[in-house]
Design a protein around this motif. Structure first.
Motif, PDB file in Angstrom:
ATOM      1  N   SER A 187     -12.761  -7.449  -6.488  1.00  0.00           N
ATOM      2  CA  SER A 187     -13.790  -7.169  -7.488  1.00  0.00           C
ATOM      3  C   SER A 187     -14.588  -5.938  -7.094  1.00  0.00           C
ATOM      4  N   GLY A 188     -14.758  -5.035  -8.044  1.00  0.00           N
ATOM      5  CA  GLY A 188     -15.515  -3.813  -7.793  1.00  0.00           C
ATOM      6  C   GLY A 188     -14.632  -2.599  -7.569  1.00  0.00           C
ATOM      7  N   ILE A 189     -13.322  -2.820  -7.413  1.00  0.00           N
ATOM      8  CA  ILE A 189     -12.391  -1.689  -7.260  1.00  0.00           C
ATOM      9  C   ILE A 189     -11.864  -1.306  -8.644  1.00  0.00           C
ATOM     10  N   SER A 190     -11.871  -0.005  -8.916  1.00  0.00           N
ATOM     11  CA  SER A 190     -11.288   0.456 -10.175  1.00  0.00           C
ATOM     12  C   SER A 190      -9.773   0.307 -10.109  1.00  0.00           C
ATOM     13  N   GLY A 191      -9.214  -0.416 -11.038  1.00  0.00           N
ATOM     14  CA  GLY A 191      -7.760  -0.617 -11.063  1.00  0.00           C
ATOM     15  C   GLY A 191      -6.995   0.662 -11.342  1.00  0.00           C
ATOM     16  N   GLU A 192      -7.694   1.629 -11.879  1.00  0.00           N
ATOM     17  CA  GLU A 192      -7.096   2.904 -12.257  1.00  0.00           C
ATOM     18  C   GLU A 192      -7.056   3.871 -11.068  1.00  0.00           C
ATOM     19  N   THR A 193      -8.207   3.992 -10.383  1.00  0.00           N
ATOM     20  CA  THR A 193      -8.350   5.065  -9.385  1.00  0.00           C
ATOM     21  C   THR A 193      -8.469   4.581  -7.950  1.00  0.00           C
ATOM     22  N   GLY A 194      -8.773   3.294  -7.755  1.00  0.00           N
ATOM     23  CA  GLY A 194      -9.001   2.806  -6.390  1.00  0.00           C
ATOM     24  C   GLY A 194     -10.419   3.088  -5.895  1.00  0.00           C
ATOM     25  N   LYS A 195     -11.267   3.637  -6.753  1.00  0.00           N
ATOM     26  CA  LYS A 195     -12.643   3.922  -6.319  1.00  0.00           C
ATOM     27  C   LYS A 195     -13.486   2.653  -6.333  1.00  0.00           C
ATOM     28  N   VAL A 196     -14.529   2.666  -5.495  1.00  0.00           N
ATOM     29  CA  VAL A 196     -15.466   1.545  -5.453  1.00  0.00           C
ATOM     30  C   VAL A 196     -16.494   1.762  -6.557  1.00  0.00           C
ATOM     31  N   LEU A 197     -16.589   0.793  -7.464  1.00  0.00           N
ATOM     32  CA  LEU A 197     -17.531   0.936  -8.578  1.00  0.00           C
ATOM     33  C   LEU A 197     -18.846   0.247  -8.188  1.00  0.00           C
ATOM     34  N   GLY A 198     -19.621   0.900  -7.360  1.00  0.00           N
ATOM     35  CA  GLY A 198     -20.901   0.350  -6.914  1.00  0.00           C
ATOM     36  C   GLY A 198     -20.764  -0.447  -5.632  1.00  0.00           C
ATOM     37  N   ALA A 199     -20.010  -1.521  -5.672  1.00  0.00           N
ATOM     38  CA  ALA A 199     -19.740  -2.339  -4.474  1.00  0.00           C
ATOM     39  C   ALA A 199     -18.420  -3.049  -4.727  1.00  0.00           C
ATOM     40  N   ALA A 200     -17.702  -3.360  -3.661  1.00  0.00           N
ATOM     41  CA  ALA A 200     -16.403  -4.024  -3.849  1.00  0.00           C
ATOM     42  C   ALA A 200     -16.142  -5.009  -2.726  1.00  0.00           C
ATOM     43  N   VAL A 201     -15.401  -6.044  -3.060  1.00  0.00           N
ATOM     44  CA  VAL A 201     -15.076  -7.109  -2.109  1.00  0.00           C
ATOM     45  C   VAL A 201     -14.016  -6.614  -1.118  1.00  0.00           C
ATOM     46  N   ARG A 202     -14.263  -6.895   0.154  1.00  0.00           N
ATOM     47  CA  ARG A 202     -13.255  -6.603   1.190  1.00  0.00           C
ATOM     48  C   ARG A 202     -12.415  -7.849   1.390  1.00  0.00           C
ATOM     49  N   ALA A 203     -11.168  -7.788   0.952  1.00  0.00           N
ATOM     50  CA  ALA A 203     -10.320  -8.981   0.956  1.00  0.00           C
ATOM     51  C   ALA A 203      -9.370  -8.986   2.144  1.00  0.00           C
ATOM     52  N   ARG A 204      -9.015 -10.170   2.596  1.00  0.00           N
ATOM     53  CA  ARG A 204      -7.951 -10.326   3.583  1.00  0.00           C
ATOM     54  C   ARG A 204      -6.606 -10.132   2.874  1.00  0.00           C
ATOM     55  N   GLU A 205      -6.524 -10.736   1.689  1.00  0.00           N
ATOM     56  CA  GLU A 205      -5.298 -10.651   0.887  1.00  0.00           C
ATOM     57  C   GLU A 205      -5.679 -10.471  -0.566  1.00  0.00           C
ATOM     58  N   THR A 206      -4.804  -9.817  -1.299  1.00  0.00           N
ATOM     59  CA  THR A 206      -4.989  -9.735  -2.748  1.00  0.00           C
ATOM     60  C   THR A 206      -3.731 -10.267  -3.415  1.00  0.00           C
ATOM     61  N   VAL A 207      -3.905 -11.270  -4.248  1.00  0.00           N
ATOM     62  CA  VAL A 207      -2.770 -11.801  -5.012  1.00  0.00           C
ATOM     63  C   VAL A 207      -2.811 -11.092  -6.357  1.00  0.00           C
ATOM     64  N   THR A 208      -1.907 -10.154  -6.537  1.00  0.00           N
ATOM     65  CA  THR A 208      -1.955  -9.356  -7.764  1.00  0.00           C
ATOM     66  C   THR A 208      -0.884  -9.844  -8.740  1.00  0.00           C
ATOM     67  N   MET A 209      -1.226  -9.839 -10.016  1.00  0.00           N
ATOM     68  CA  MET A 209      -0.380 -10.480 -11.013  1.00  0.00           C
ATOM     69  C   MET A 209       0.704  -9.548 -11.552  1.00  0.00           C
ATOM     70  N   ALA A 210       1.932  -9.968 -11.430  1.00  0.00           N
ATOM     71  CA  ALA A 210       3.132  -9.322 -12.003  1.00  0.00           C
ATOM     72  C   ALA A 210       3.507  -7.990 -11.341  1.00  0.00           C
TER      73      ALA A 210
END
Ligand SMILES: NC(=O)C1=CN([C@@H]2O[C@H](COP(=O)(O)OP(=O)(O)OC[C@H]3O[C@@H](n4cnc5c(N)ncnc54)[C@H](O)[C@@H]3O)[C@@H](O)[C@H]2O)[C@@H](O)CC1
Ligand SMILES: [K+]
Length: 529
Positions: free
Chosen positions: A170-193
């Motif tokens: 949450s907080g990462i732009s899916g388009e650019t990878g930029k942090v939109l204000g603040a973003a969650v630092r995850a251990r893992e990301t389960v991305t769909m499809a």
């Protein structure tokens, strides 16, 4: 592997739901279940932490909906889920609302977060959690995160609990990878499809942690036909670019490479580049060198031949080298020009004229690119395939902008370069990317910060030249080159650490990198079984 932008992903979702009649709630069910399974795997990996509490931060959109489904499955698996809903319950709509009501029916705890004070209370619950699930915002995030959403992200990051992000942190732009204000630092990301651009590009890639691509039941025909924004290079695909050596291979089979590199003070660039070509399977490598440096080069490099060429008083290539260099290049399969050539005026003229007339595919790097920065029309007018391999500073000179602007939009820059100069462009840096004139974009996952060291680029140029000489297409040579170069760097860093990594370590680790790929000569049979 295909990598898509949020808008392309939305179009895929739409096709699955509207054209193929896959109910959205089915996709959400699969998504949430995959998240629950990822939490379970994390839990299984760490037998000391047999806490059963899992805290799920959910937003009002479908990302939150995935979170509700995950909570249900976690409860069924014997975990104790608690949901922090960072939204008003009335704002939850559609499939997410259906799953929200199931959660309420199951008596799973839901705590509604409306203010900073509510979050302070949430903090108390989180300390003894086995894991946190971040289902606040997915690909639907628009603009900067503010208010309680942002405070929730900051809370998650302040805790020492592993985080599994749903679809994208949450907080990462899916388009650019930029942090939109603040973003969650995850251990893992389960991305769909399919992975999203924002988790492949930095800084998003650093926030995503390990990426798990979840099969959510999207019809494969839709995934196959999608025109993705980019492709993430994968080992198998790179392996496929190496055709097996025929058993009767001889020196000429894998191509002759001609390298124009070096000047006084920069003989190392020439050595690294030409040795990298030799280590990368080129049959014969010849280094063109300013004549007074010839003896030094002969002593430095054993496996590479040299061709002494006329030089300037500063011991760089003079314009008088042109005829001989062009004549020699016509007997080769590929050329490389650039490393350590210097920025002498006369050498610059030599480079421009050589590039304009070179009869074989070539890779142009470093001072080769600097010489062309004011005459980029030379590149666009070439009759042979070319690859340019700029770092952000060189790319900025080519595009008449600054390095900051290139880094701000690396995808845009590399695409612009390939379009403007009508050649394959490789932009160096964390997540090297390769754009080809017909529109494809490749992103390289290998490599590490230790490789930001003098001479590293010279090695890459040599590798790519060798691949061009063995007959790869320009984008293939650039992509395979970036991948192997990064892999050699990763192997070197694993053995020696990132801090003291030097470019010649890359040469030393090229054999090990290649050993992971080599299609061995298929017809060679052992004589005695
Ligand atoms: N059928 C589908 O479309 C599927 C979607 N899935 C999930 O749905 C997600 C996308 O869902 P949505 O499009 O509902 O959006 P999200 O759930 O990603 O979140 C956006 C929500 O936050 C709000 N919002 C946007 N920008 C904000 C900001 N700056 N500050 C505060 N609030 C903001 C929006 O109004 C929206 O309600 C994916 O990431 C994925 O997790 C999966 O369930 C699979 C199927
Ligand atoms: K998320």
């Amino acid at each position: 592997m295909k990598v898509v932008s949020p808008s392309t992903m939305r179009e895929l979702d739409r096709k699955a739901i509207e054209d193929m009649n896959v109910p959205g709630i089915v996709l959400m069910e699969n998504a949430g279940r995959e998240v629950a399974l990822a939490v379970k795997r994390l839990w299984d990996e760490d037998p000391l932490k047999k806490k059963r509490k899992v805290v799920l931060f959910c937003g009002k959109g479908n990302n939150g909906g995935d979170g509700f489904v995950a909570a249900r499955h976690l409860a069924n698996m014997g975990f104790e889920p608690i949901i922090f809903l960072v939204a008003e319950p009335e704002a939850i709509k559609g499939d997410a609302a259906i799953n929200y009501h199931i959660i309420l029916n199951m008596d799973i705890s839901v705590i509604i977060i409306e203010s900073g004070e509510d979050l302070d209370k949430a903090r108390e619950h989180c300390g003894d959690a086995a894991a946190i699930v971040d289902a606040l915002f997915g690909t639907g995030l628009r603009g900067e995160v503010q208010g309680t959403g942002r405070q929730a992200i900051e809370l998650i990051n302040s805790l020492d609990v592993p985080v599994v992000a749903v679809d994208i942190p949450s907080g990462i732009s899916g388009e650019t990878g930029k942090v939109l204000g603040a973003a969650v630092r995850a251990r893992e990301t389960v991305t769909m499809a399919l992975p999203k651009m924002g988790m492949v590009l930095y800084p998003g890639a650093a926030y995503a942690g390990k990426i798990i691509v979840a099969d959510i039941g999207m019809p494969s025909s839709i995934l196959k036909s999608v025109k993705a924004e980019a492709e993430l290079l994968e080992k198998d695909q790179v392996a496929g670019l190496f055709k097996p050596y025929p058993p009767d291979a001889h020196k000429g089979t894998f191509g002759r490479v001609f390298i124009l590199a070096g000047s006084a003070g920069m003989t190392g660039a020439a050595a690294l580049c030409s040795l990298a070509a030799a280590r990368s399977g080129a049959g014969l490598v010849t280094l063109g060198t300013p004549e007074s440096l010839n003896d030094i080069m002969e002593a430095k490099i054993t496996e590479v031949m040299t061709l002494a060429l006329p030089e300037t008083p500063q011991r760089s290539f003079s314009i008088k080298a042109l005829g001989k260099a062009l004549e020699f290049s016509s007997q080769c399969d590929a050329a490389a020009i650039g490393p350590g050539l210097s920025r002498q005026d006369e050498t610059r003229d030599f480079i421009r004229q050589f590039v304009a007339a070179c009869p074989v595919p070539m890779v142009i790097d470093a001072d080769g690119l600097n010489a062309l920065a004011e005459k980029p029309e030379i590149l666009a007018g070439l009759k042979v395939p070319a690859i340019i391999t700029p770092h952000p500073g060189e790319m900025a000179r080519l595009l008449s902008t600054d390095a900051g602007a290139v880094q701000e939009d690396r995808v845009g820059a590399v695409r612009e370069a390939t379009k403007r100069f009508k050649c394959t462009a490789l932009l160096k840096g964390a997540r090297t990317m390769i754009a080809a004139p017909e529109g494809s974009l490749w992103i390289n996952p290998t490599g590490n910060p230790g490789m930001a060291t003098g001479g590293s680029g010279d090695v890459l140029t040599g590798i790519i030249a060798a691949f061009l000489a063995r007959g790869m297409e320009p984008w293939e040579a650039a992509a395979a080159g970036a991948y192997i170069h990064g892999l050699a760097g990763d192997l070197a860093a694993a053995a020696k650490g990132e801090i003291s990594l030097i470019a010649s370590d890359l040469l030393d680790f090229l054999p090990e990198a290649f050993s992971k790929f080599e299609a061995r000569s298929s017809n060679t049979q052992p004589i005695d079984g």
